[in-house]
Write a protein that holds these residues in place. Structure first.
Motif, PDB file in Angstrom:
ATOM      1  N   MET A   1      10.840  12.773  14.563  1.00 26.14           N
ATOM      2  CA  MET A   1       9.782  13.028  13.590  1.00 26.14           C
ATOM      3  C   MET A   1       8.924  11.774  13.437  1.00 26.14           C
ATOM      4  N   ALA A   2       7.625  11.940  13.456  1.00 25.14           N
ATOM      5  CA  ALA A   2       6.688  10.829  13.348  1.00 25.14           C
ATOM      6  C   ALA A   2       6.575  10.349  11.899  1.00 25.14           C
ATOM      7  N   MET A   3       6.096   9.130  11.747  1.00 28.83           N
ATOM      8  CA  MET A   3       5.843   8.591  10.410  1.00 28.83           C
ATOM      9  C   MET A   3       4.440   8.986   9.962  1.00 28.83           C
ATOM     10  N   THR A   4       4.281   9.180   8.679  1.00 27.68           N
ATOM     11  CA  THR A   4       2.957   9.464   8.130  1.00 27.68           C
ATOM     12  C   THR A   4       2.286   8.156   7.723  1.00 27.68           C
ATOM     13  N   ALA A   5       0.968   8.191   7.604  1.00 25.98           N
ATOM     14  CA  ALA A   5       0.227   7.010   7.171  1.00 25.98           C
ATOM     15  C   ALA A   5       0.717   6.510   5.807  1.00 25.98           C
ATOM     16  N   PRO A   6       0.962   7.397   4.820  1.00 28.63           N
ATOM     17  CA  PRO A   6       1.475   6.908   3.538  1.00 28.63           C
ATOM     18  C   PRO A   6       2.843   6.220   3.656  1.00 28.63           C
ATOM     19  N   GLU A   7       3.697   6.694   4.561  1.00 39.63           N
ATOM     20  CA  GLU A   7       4.995   6.045   4.765  1.00 39.63           C
ATOM     21  C   GLU A   7       4.811   4.637   5.333  1.00 39.63           C
ATOM     22  N   ILE A   8       3.929   4.508   6.304  1.00 37.52           N
ATOM     23  CA  ILE A   8       3.648   3.200   6.896  1.00 37.52           C
ATOM     24  C   ILE A   8       3.116   2.258   5.815  1.00 37.52           C
ATOM     25  N   GLU A   9       2.171   2.754   5.027  1.00 38.01           N
ATOM     26  CA  GLU A   9       1.585   1.928   3.976  1.00 38.01           C
ATOM     27  C   GLU A   9       2.636   1.483   2.960  1.00 38.01           C
ATOM     28  N   THR A  10       3.572   2.354   2.625  1.00 37.87           N
ATOM     29  CA  THR A  10       4.622   2.010   1.667  1.00 37.87           C
ATOM     30  C   THR A  10       5.452   0.836   2.186  1.00 37.87           C
ATOM     31  N   TYR A  11       5.860   0.890   3.440  1.00 37.21           N
ATOM     32  CA  TYR A  11       6.633  -0.211   4.022  1.00 37.21           C
ATOM     33  C   TYR A  11       5.842  -1.515   3.986  1.00 37.21           C
ATOM     34  N   ILE A  12       4.575  -1.445   4.373  1.00 38.18           N
ATOM     35  CA  ILE A  12       3.750  -2.656   4.414  1.00 38.18           C
ATOM     36  C   ILE A  12       3.545  -3.212   3.010  1.00 38.18           C
ATOM     37  N   ARG A  13       3.282  -2.353   2.039  1.00 40.69           N
ATOM     38  CA  ARG A  13       3.048  -2.822   0.664  1.00 40.69           C
ATOM     39  C   ARG A  13       4.314  -3.407   0.026  1.00 40.69           C
ATOM     40  N   GLU A  14       5.486  -2.910   0.443  1.00 41.79           N
ATOM     41  CA  GLU A  14       6.729  -3.496  -0.061  1.00 41.79           C
ATOM     42  C   GLU A  14       6.862  -4.939   0.398  1.00 41.79           C
ATOM     43  N   ALA A  15       6.441  -5.222   1.624  1.00 41.09           N
ATOM     44  CA  ALA A  15       6.528  -6.575   2.167  1.00 41.09           C
ATOM     45  C   ALA A  15       5.369  -7.459   1.729  1.00 41.09           C
ATOM     46  N   PHE A  16       4.215  -6.857   1.518  1.00 45.13           N
ATOM     47  CA  PHE A  16       2.994  -7.597   1.169  1.00 45.13           C
ATOM     48  C   PHE A  16       2.317  -6.923  -0.025  1.00 45.13           C
ATOM     49  N   PRO A  17       2.833  -7.151  -1.242  1.00 45.31           N
ATOM     50  CA  PRO A  17       2.313  -6.444  -2.422  1.00 45.31           C
ATOM     51  C   PRO A  17       0.821  -6.666  -2.691  1.00 45.31           C
TER      52      PRO A  17
END
Length: 78
Positions: A1-17
């Motif tokens: 199953m592919a990742m959605t754009a919101p999922e990608i953004e969530t990971y990035i924002r967790e690392a770079f608030p």
């Protein structure tokens, strides 16, 4: 199953608030994205290291559930 754009953004924002994140689905298939990340965390860091930092934020999904991610990273302009 592919990742959605919101999922990608969530990971990035967790690392770079503080990040400004823009994600585009390049092929409309949920598998090929272009992503721009602007964060103070990148100031004074080489572009290669910036990209590694973003890939690390994806916690192993790159190359698995996330097939392709074209990155553009930068520190905010002063």
């Amino acid at each position: 199953m592919a990742m959605t754009a919101p999922e990608i953004e969530t990971y990035i924002r967790e690392a770079f608030p503080d990040a400004v994140v823009k994600i585009d689905d390049l092929a409309g298939d949920g598998d090929h994205y272009a992503c721009t990340v602007i964060s103070e965390a990148f100031r004074g860091v080489s572009r290669v290291k910036q990209h590694q930092m973003v890939y690390n934020s994806l916690q192993g999904h790159m190359g698995g559930t996330l097939h392709a991610l074209a990155l553009k990273t930068a520190a905010p302009e002063i």
